[in-house]
Scaffold this active site. Structure first.
Site, mmCIF file in Angstrom:
data_model
loop_
_atom_site.group_PDB
_atom_site.id
_atom_site.type_symbol
_atom_site.label_atom_id
_atom_site.label_comp_id
_atom_site.label_asym_id
_atom_site.label_seq_id
_atom_site.Cartn_x
_atom_site.Cartn_y
_atom_site.Cartn_z
ATOM 1 N N PRO A 1 18.342 31.429 56.482
ATOM 2 C CA PRO A 1 17.836 30.060 56.569
ATOM 3 C C PRO A 1 17.014 29.856 57.838
ATOM 4 C CG PRO A 1 20.166 30.107 57.090
ATOM 5 C CD PRO A 1 19.800 31.490 56.639
ATOM 6 N N GLU A 2 15.950 29.119 57.723
ATOM 7 C CA GLU A 2 15.164 28.751 58.902
ATOM 8 C C GLU A 2 15.463 27.288 59.241
ATOM 9 O OE1 GLU A 2 11.086 30.016 58.917
ATOM 10 O OE2 GLU A 2 11.540 31.885 57.894
ATOM 11 N N HIS B 1 34.248 33.184 47.162
ATOM 12 C CA HIS B 1 33.438 33.103 48.376
ATOM 13 C C HIS B 1 33.580 31.758 49.090
ATOM 14 C CE1 HIS B 1 31.859 36.906 47.218
ATOM 15 N NE2 HIS B 1 31.314 36.441 46.118
ATOM 16 N N ARG C 1 28.111 36.821 51.685
ATOM 17 C CA ARG C 1 27.899 37.987 52.554
ATOM 18 C C ARG C 1 28.646 37.870 53.885
ATOM 19 N NH1 ARG C 1 21.710 39.597 52.598
ATOM 20 N NH2 ARG C 1 22.630 41.451 53.516
ATOM 21 N N LYS D 1 2.494 34.847 77.127
ATOM 22 C CA LYS D 1 3.097 36.112 76.675
ATOM 23 C C LYS D 1 2.022 37.137 76.315
ATOM 24 C CE LYS D 1 7.033 34.393 77.266
ATOM 25 N NZ LYS D 1 7.801 34.849 78.433
#
Ligand SMILES: [Zn+2]
Length: 291
Positions: free
Chosen positions: A2-3, A104, A123, A166
């Site tokens: 997920p973002e 789960h 997971r 950077k």
């Protein structure tokens, strides 16, 4: 994985039932997820009230009365579902029933309202921690998290100051979680396309010689905010099994402009969307209009 928009979507969904609610019963069904659960996890949560539900980077933070905070991370496949008391009689669709594999379901939060919040994670890369609220800012997980891209502090000048110093590609700098929190591969690709900037461009091109932000920095900051806000508005998006928190299946329908669209044509210039690998991650971009 997920973002930011997915986590924010989960936060907003959970907030509707958790804010101000008392945790009346905690059912912890295994000793660990990615990490062991905190000692006496269920006991320490029982009876506590959720005072705020925040997001920092990709962490959900429930501040509880008693000066402790429950910090939750969804890992790769974690999701929450809300079972409101009234939902008990609602028939599930076949797909919904299949997705709710109880094997789960690892934690069930029973609320004083009668609603239940179920954490499901096939997971088990997610985790939950209990941290004294006053220690959150200095906790190793959170202290190095970069600027929140949806905060008021995030603009072209902030982006130039962080990313524009950077010595890497622009794409690599955008993925650095210590610079910008929660921006992942999908939305980095989308924001660069939106801003018509090449992912190969030097990050330093966001800063002018006198240190002020370039026009590109202003455009990219705007694009980052726009793609995140649109995704949140659409209910978040993800390629993985992410369910909305309202009890139903929530595969977000989101139309990416470049992500995972190699070979198709660019909506802006008609060019071909291309794929390349940068720092081990797939980058999708339009060679025609991203400079
Ligand atoms: Zn294009």
């Amino acid at each position: 994985m997920p973002e930011l928009p997915e986590v924010e979507t989960v936060r907003r969904g959970l907030e509707t039932v958790m804010l101000g609610a008392r945790l009346s019963q905690i059912d912890q069904r295994r000793p660990d997820l990615r990490f062991p659960f905190p000692e006496r996890f269920a006991e320490r949560l029982t009876g506590r009230t959720v005072e705020t539900l925040r997001r920092r980077a990709k962490y959900l933070i429930a501040d509880l009365d008693g000066a402790e905070s429950l910090v939750m991370h969804l890992g790769m496949s974690g999701s929450f579902r809300i079972e409101r008391a009234a939902n008990a009689q609602r028939p599930f669709s076949e797909a919904e029933a299949a997705a709710k594999d109880p094997a789960h379901d690892h934690v069930v939060f029973g609320l004083s309202s009668g609603a239940r919040i179920v954490y499901n994670d096939p997971r088990r890369f997610g985790f939950m921690l209990l941290i004294p609220s006053q220690d959150l800012a200095t906790h190793p997980l959170l202290r190095s998290a970069g600027i929140e891209p949806l905060s008021d502090a995030f603009d072209g000048a902030a982006l130039a100051k962080l990313v524009g110093t950077k010595r890497t590609s622009l794409k690599a700098a955008l993925l650095d979680q210590k610079l910008i929190a929660g921006l992942g591969n999908i939305y980095a690709c989308e924001a660069l396309h939106r801003a018509a900037l090449s992912p190969r461009r030097a990050a330093m091109s966001l800063t002018r010689k006198n240190g002020s932000p370039s026009v590109h920095a202003m455009r990219l900051a705007h694009a980052i905010r726009a793609v995140l806000e649109e995704a949140i508005a659409a209910g978040g998006s993800s390629l993985r099994d992410h369910r909305t928190t309202d009890g139903g299946l929530g595969y977000f329908q989101h139309n990416f402009r470049v992500y995972d669209r190699a070979g198709s044509s660019c909506a802006r210039c008609g060019g071909t969307i291309e794929r390349m690998t940068q720092s081990g991650r797939a980058t999708f971009y339009c060679g025609g209009c991203q400079r």
